[in-house]
Design a protein around this motif. Structure first.
Motif, PDB file in Angstrom:
ATOM      1  N   LEU A  53      -3.971  -3.236   4.198  1.00 50.83           N
ATOM      2  CA  LEU A  53      -4.039  -4.029   2.758  1.00 50.83           C
ATOM      3  C   LEU A  53      -4.389  -5.704   2.950  1.00 50.83           C
ATOM      4  O   LEU A  53      -4.748  -5.956   1.698  1.00 50.83           O
ATOM      5  CB  LEU A  53      -2.589  -3.490   1.980  1.00 50.83           C
ATOM      6  CG  LEU A  53      -3.005  -1.896   1.411  1.00 50.83           C
ATOM      7  CD1 LEU A  53      -3.616  -2.905  -0.301  1.00 50.83           C
ATOM      8  CD2 LEU A  53      -3.230  -1.452   1.721  1.00 50.83           C
ATOM      9  N   VAL A  54      -4.348  -6.054   4.436  1.00 53.66           N
ATOM     10  CA  VAL A  54      -4.323  -7.666   3.873  1.00 53.66           C
ATOM     11  C   VAL A  54      -5.417  -7.855   4.608  1.00 53.66           C
ATOM     12  O   VAL A  54      -6.022  -9.069   4.131  1.00 53.66           O
ATOM     13  CB  VAL A  54      -2.640  -8.005   5.353  1.00 53.66           C
ATOM     14  CG1 VAL A  54      -2.877  -9.660   5.513  1.00 53.66           C
ATOM     15  CG2 VAL A  54      -2.030  -7.568   4.647  1.00 53.66           C
ATOM     16  N   LEU A  82       2.581  -7.223   7.053  1.00 51.48           N
ATOM     17  CA  LEU A  82       2.443  -5.078   6.540  1.00 51.48           C
ATOM     18  C   LEU A  82       2.358  -4.148   6.971  1.00 51.48           C
ATOM     19  O   LEU A  82       2.843  -3.330   7.054  1.00 51.48           O
ATOM     20  CB  LEU A  82       1.910  -5.942   5.222  1.00 51.48           C
ATOM     21  CG  LEU A  82       2.150  -4.379   3.582  1.00 51.48           C
ATOM     22  CD1 LEU A  82       3.470  -4.353   3.497  1.00 51.48           C
ATOM     23  CD2 LEU A  82       1.099  -5.098   3.043  1.00 51.48           C
ATOM     24  N   ARG A 107       1.426   5.051  -3.425  1.00 48.29           N
ATOM     25  CA  ARG A 107       1.758   3.647  -3.722  1.00 48.29           C
ATOM     26  C   ARG A 107       0.348   2.712  -3.798  1.00 48.29           C
ATOM     27  O   ARG A 107       0.493   1.245  -4.247  1.00 48.29           O
ATOM     28  CB  ARG A 107       2.491   3.287  -1.934  1.00 48.29           C
ATOM     29  CG  ARG A 107       3.634   3.450  -2.241  1.00 48.29           C
ATOM     30  CD  ARG A 107       4.906   3.744  -1.050  1.00 48.29           C
ATOM     31  NE  ARG A 107       5.912   4.161  -1.886  1.00 48.29           N
ATOM     32  CZ  ARG A 107       6.974   4.996  -2.305  1.00 48.29           C
ATOM     33  NH1 ARG A 107       5.077   6.092  -1.920  1.00 48.29           N
ATOM     34  NH2 ARG A 107       7.882   5.533  -2.213  1.00 48.29           N
ATOM     35  N   TYR A 108      -0.472   2.279  -2.227  1.00 45.51           N
ATOM     36  CA  TYR A 108      -1.892   1.957  -2.118  1.00 45.51           C
ATOM     37  C   TYR A 108      -2.472   1.836  -3.075  1.00 45.51           C
ATOM     38  O   TYR A 108      -3.920   1.153  -2.518  1.00 45.51           O
ATOM     39  CB  TYR A 108      -1.858   1.851  -1.187  1.00 45.51           C
ATOM     40  CG  TYR A 108      -0.129   0.288  -0.537  1.00 45.51           C
ATOM     41  CD1 TYR A 108      -0.736  -1.079  -0.827  1.00 45.51           C
ATOM     42  CD2 TYR A 108       0.571   0.934  -0.080  1.00 45.51           C
ATOM     43  CE1 TYR A 108       0.579  -1.928  -0.615  1.00 45.51           C
ATOM     44  CE2 TYR A 108       1.576   0.902   0.276  1.00 45.51           C
ATOM     45  CZ  TYR A 108       1.837  -0.992   0.371  1.00 45.51           C
ATOM     46  OH  TYR A 108       2.612  -1.928   0.174  1.00 45.51           O
ATOM     47  N   PHE A 154      -7.681   3.064  -1.276  1.00 42.43           N
ATOM     48  CA  PHE A 154      -7.974   1.935  -0.984  1.00 42.43           C
ATOM     49  C   PHE A 154      -7.397   1.744   0.988  1.00 42.43           C
ATOM     50  O   PHE A 154      -7.792   1.090   1.730  1.00 42.43           O
ATOM     51  CB  PHE A 154      -7.276   0.938  -1.578  1.00 42.43           C
ATOM     52  CG  PHE A 154      -8.127  -0.718  -1.402  1.00 42.43           C
ATOM     53  CD1 PHE A 154      -9.613  -0.923  -1.512  1.00 42.43           C
ATOM     54  CD2 PHE A 154      -7.663  -1.543  -0.153  1.00 42.43           C
ATOM     55  CE1 PHE A 154     -10.211  -1.670  -1.372  1.00 42.43           C
ATOM     56  CE2 PHE A 154      -8.943  -2.342  -0.081  1.00 42.43           C
ATOM     57  CZ  PHE A 154     -10.269  -2.960  -0.500  1.00 42.43           C
ATOM     58  N   VAL A 170      -7.257  -5.413  -4.984  1.00 43.80           N
ATOM     59  CA  VAL A 170      -7.071  -3.844  -4.969  1.00 43.80           C
ATOM     60  C   VAL A 170      -6.262  -2.990  -6.027  1.00 43.80           C
ATOM     61  O   VAL A 170      -5.434  -3.792  -6.420  1.00 43.80           O
ATOM     62  CB  VAL A 170      -6.180  -3.553  -3.661  1.00 43.80           C
ATOM     63  CG1 VAL A 170      -5.770  -1.462  -4.030  1.00 43.80           C
ATOM     64  CG2 VAL A 170      -6.868  -4.293  -2.268  1.00 43.80           C
ATOM     65  N   VAL A 203      -2.275   1.680  -8.861  1.00 38.97           N
ATOM     66  CA  VAL A 203      -1.696   3.184  -8.714  1.00 38.97           C
ATOM     67  C   VAL A 203      -0.400   3.220  -9.594  1.00 38.97           C
ATOM     68  O   VAL A 203      -0.969   3.967 -10.574  1.00 38.97           O
ATOM     69  CB  VAL A 203      -2.161   3.799  -7.596  1.00 38.97           C
ATOM     70  CG1 VAL A 203      -3.168   4.155  -6.835  1.00 38.97           C
ATOM     71  CG2 VAL A 203      -1.551   2.899  -6.280  1.00 38.97           C
ATOM     72  N   LEU A 204      -0.275   2.042  -9.810  1.00 35.41           N
ATOM     73  CA  LEU A 204       1.348   2.356 -10.102  1.00 35.41           C
ATOM     74  C   LEU A 204       1.694   1.756 -11.929  1.00 35.41           C
ATOM     75  O   LEU A 204       2.085   2.517 -12.657  1.00 35.41           O
ATOM     76  CB  LEU A 204       2.466   0.839  -9.951  1.00 35.41           C
ATOM     77  CG  LEU A 204       3.740   1.379  -8.850  1.00 35.41           C
ATOM     78  CD1 LEU A 204       2.501   1.785  -7.535  1.00 35.41           C
ATOM     79  CD2 LEU A 204       4.440   1.022  -8.407  1.00 35.41           C
ATOM     80  N   MET A 255       7.001  -2.268  -0.517  1.00 32.77           N
ATOM     81  CA  MET A 255       5.948  -1.107  -0.159  1.00 32.77           C
ATOM     82  C   MET A 255       5.741   0.723  -1.399  1.00 32.77           C
ATOM     83  O   MET A 255       4.965   0.625  -1.049  1.00 32.77           O
ATOM     84  CB  MET A 255       6.207  -0.346   0.950  1.00 32.77           C
ATOM     85  CG  MET A 255       5.064   0.069   1.678  1.00 32.77           C
ATOM     86  SD  MET A 255       5.641   0.765   3.698  1.00 32.77           S
ATOM     87  CE  MET A 255       6.239  -0.681   4.306  1.00 32.77           C
ATOM     88  N   ASN A 256       7.038   0.388  -1.523  1.00 34.84           N
ATOM     89  CA  ASN A 256       7.024   1.351  -3.528  1.00 34.84           C
ATOM     90  C   ASN A 256       6.424   0.810  -4.312  1.00 34.84           C
ATOM     91  O   ASN A 256       5.920   2.050  -5.210  1.00 34.84           O
ATOM     92  CB  ASN A 256       8.478   1.497  -3.338  1.00 34.84           C
ATOM     93  CG  ASN A 256       9.414   2.077  -2.539  1.00 34.84           C
ATOM     94  OD1 ASN A 256       9.035   3.041  -1.534  1.00 34.84           O
ATOM     95  ND2 ASN A 256      11.046   2.267  -2.907  1.00 34.84           N
ATOM     96  N   GLY A 269       3.108  -0.809  -3.742  1.00 35.93           N
ATOM     97  CA  GLY A 269       2.247  -1.227  -3.611  1.00 35.93           C
ATOM     98  C   GLY A 269       2.096  -2.694  -3.315  1.00 35.93           C
ATOM     99  O   GLY A 269       1.201  -2.983  -3.387  1.00 35.93           O
ATOM    100  N   VAL A 270       3.109  -3.577  -2.532  1.00 35.11           N
ATOM    101  CA  VAL A 270       2.887  -4.861  -2.772  1.00 35.11           C
ATOM    102  C   VAL A 270       2.152  -5.352  -1.588  1.00 35.11           C
ATOM    103  O   VAL A 270       2.226  -4.818  -0.517  1.00 35.11           O
ATOM    104  CB  VAL A 270       3.745  -5.614  -2.829  1.00 35.11           C
ATOM    105  CG1 VAL A 270       3.724  -6.957  -2.421  1.00 35.11           C
ATOM    106  CG2 VAL A 270       4.427  -5.107  -4.208  1.00 35.11           C
ATOM    107  N   TYR A 271       1.222  -6.108  -1.650  1.00 36.92           N
ATOM    108  CA  TYR A 271      -0.247  -6.221  -0.274  1.00 36.92           C
ATOM    109  C   TYR A 271       0.153  -8.104   0.314  1.00 36.92           C
ATOM    110  O   TYR A 271      -0.621  -7.957   1.185  1.00 36.92           O
ATOM    111  CB  TYR A 271      -1.210  -5.616  -0.069  1.00 36.92           C
ATOM    112  CG  TYR A 271      -1.800  -5.754  -0.997  1.00 36.92           C
ATOM    113  CD1 TYR A 271      -2.922  -7.238  -1.444  1.00 36.92           C
ATOM    114  CD2 TYR A 271      -2.498  -4.875  -2.712  1.00 36.92           C
ATOM    115  CE1 TYR A 271      -3.461  -7.604  -1.781  1.00 36.92           C
ATOM    116  CE2 TYR A 271      -2.865  -4.795  -3.470  1.00 36.92           C
ATOM    117  CZ  TYR A 271      -3.892  -6.399  -3.212  1.00 36.92           C
ATOM    118  OH  TYR A 271      -4.232  -7.097  -4.356  1.00 36.92           O
TER     119      TYR A 271
END
Lengths: 150, 182
Positions: A44-45, A58, A86-87, A90, B36, B39-40, B136-137, B139-141
């Motif tokens: 993602l980074v 990450l 979670r992501y 993407f 991004v 989705v939460l 990570m739960n 969705g942090v990037y």
């Protein structure tokens, strides 16, 4: 001797393939699944790299997460679902076909069809161009030019 | 007839114009290429249980804020935008009464403590997450990232990048007011 060193130097980039963290697997099948997963999950980074390629912190943590889940017996599907929950899509390098990703999948075909249509119009228009009628004087001149060539 | 040969050149210039505009837009907004979609939003907030930054023998939990409207802020001392937004977070916590739960992400413990000691601590509690377990739960990037959680424990909003007065007045404040009533 110099030649030998030259070829030895060529092998240097191969060292880059050496993995950053060496995870130990109790089962080669698990290791293969792990390698497959980190190749298809996106970092993602640095968004043009997969988890396997990325050195981002990450990405390291996401690799560890993948490793732990593989070791604990999660299926590939479970791990991918974990990441997508979670992501989002993407995180996948091959996103599923959904309304939000439709353009991504259909886009190239639309461009292709548009290109073909433009090409057909172009060809048709060219065929329609009227043939040039020559007057008798011009015919005679053309004939004389052709005769001269001989 | 000659104009025809200018068509490829014209197309080339049009593509270049799109690239230049795109780059320009990116340079104006640091989050442009990175935003991004989360989705939460609309989903139940993942519970945060982490060691307390100030005393790692204790745990902090987001469940202490259940039933309230609260704001999650993911930060670290290695993140320049976190330094930039900190004074504003202090203002929001002290003057506007925003309840911030902090996650200190992949940071040096001593540096993080010193940061809060020197610059003030806007957080109700700060969890220490050096291994990205909790973030990570969510969705942090990247950091900072800010989430709003409503009284029912549903994630309502996310912002990647520094909290600014524009974001506060344009989005966060109206949302918090609405959620407090609901």
């Amino acid at each position: 001797m110099r030649r030998f060193w030259f070829f030895a130097l060529l092998l240097l980039p191969v060292l880059v393939l050496a993995n950053i963290e060496a995870y130990r697997f109790d089962d080669p099948a698990k290791e293969a699944r792990y390698r497959g997963l980190i190749a298809e999950l996106r970092c993602l980074v640095c968004q043009n790299q997969n988890l396997a390629d990325s050195n981002a912190e990450l990405a390291q943590d996401m690799r560890r997460q993948t490793y732990e889940m593989v070791q604990n017996g999660s299926s590939n599907e479970e791990i991918v679902t974990f990441m997508v929950q979670r992501y989002g899509d993407f995180v996948l390098y091959s996103p599923p076909f959904r309304p939000s990703t439709a353009l991504l999948w259909i886009g190239p075909f639309i461009i292709f069809v548009v290109g073909v249509v433009i090409l057909l119009i172009f060809i048709r228009r060219r065929n329609k161009e009227p043939e040039v009628e020559l007057s008798s004087a011009e015919h005679a001149r053309a004939q004389s030019l052709l005769d001269n060539k001989k | 007839m000659k104009a025809r040969y200018l068509i490829p050149f014209g197309i080339f210039m049009a593509i270049m114009a799109i690239f230049v505009l795109g780059l320009h837009k990116m340079s104006e907004d640091p989050n442009f290429a990175r935003n991004v979609p989360s989705v939460l939003i609309g989903k139940q907030a993942p519970e945060i249980v982490l060691p307390d930054l100030f005393d790692q023998s204790k745990m902090v939990s987001s469940s202490s804020l259940n039933g309230q409207v609260w704001v999650l802020n993911v930060w670290a001392t290695w993140c320049p935008e976190c330094w930039r937004e900190h004074d504003f977070l202090m203002y929001l916590a002290k003057k506007e009464g925003v309840k911030f739960f902090g996650i200190n992400w992949r940071d040096d413990e001593a540096a993080a403590k010193k940061f809060l000691k020197d610059k003030g601590d806007p957080f109700v509690a700060v969890g220490f997450d050096p291994e990205s377990r909790s973030i990570m739960n969510w969705g942090v990037y990247g950091a900072p990232e800010t989430f709003v959680i409503d009284k029912q424990g549903v994630v309502r909003w996310k912002n990647a990048g520094a909290m600014t007065r524009e974001v506060w007045e344009g989005e966060l404040k109206p949302l918090l007011n609405k959620l407090e009533k609901g």
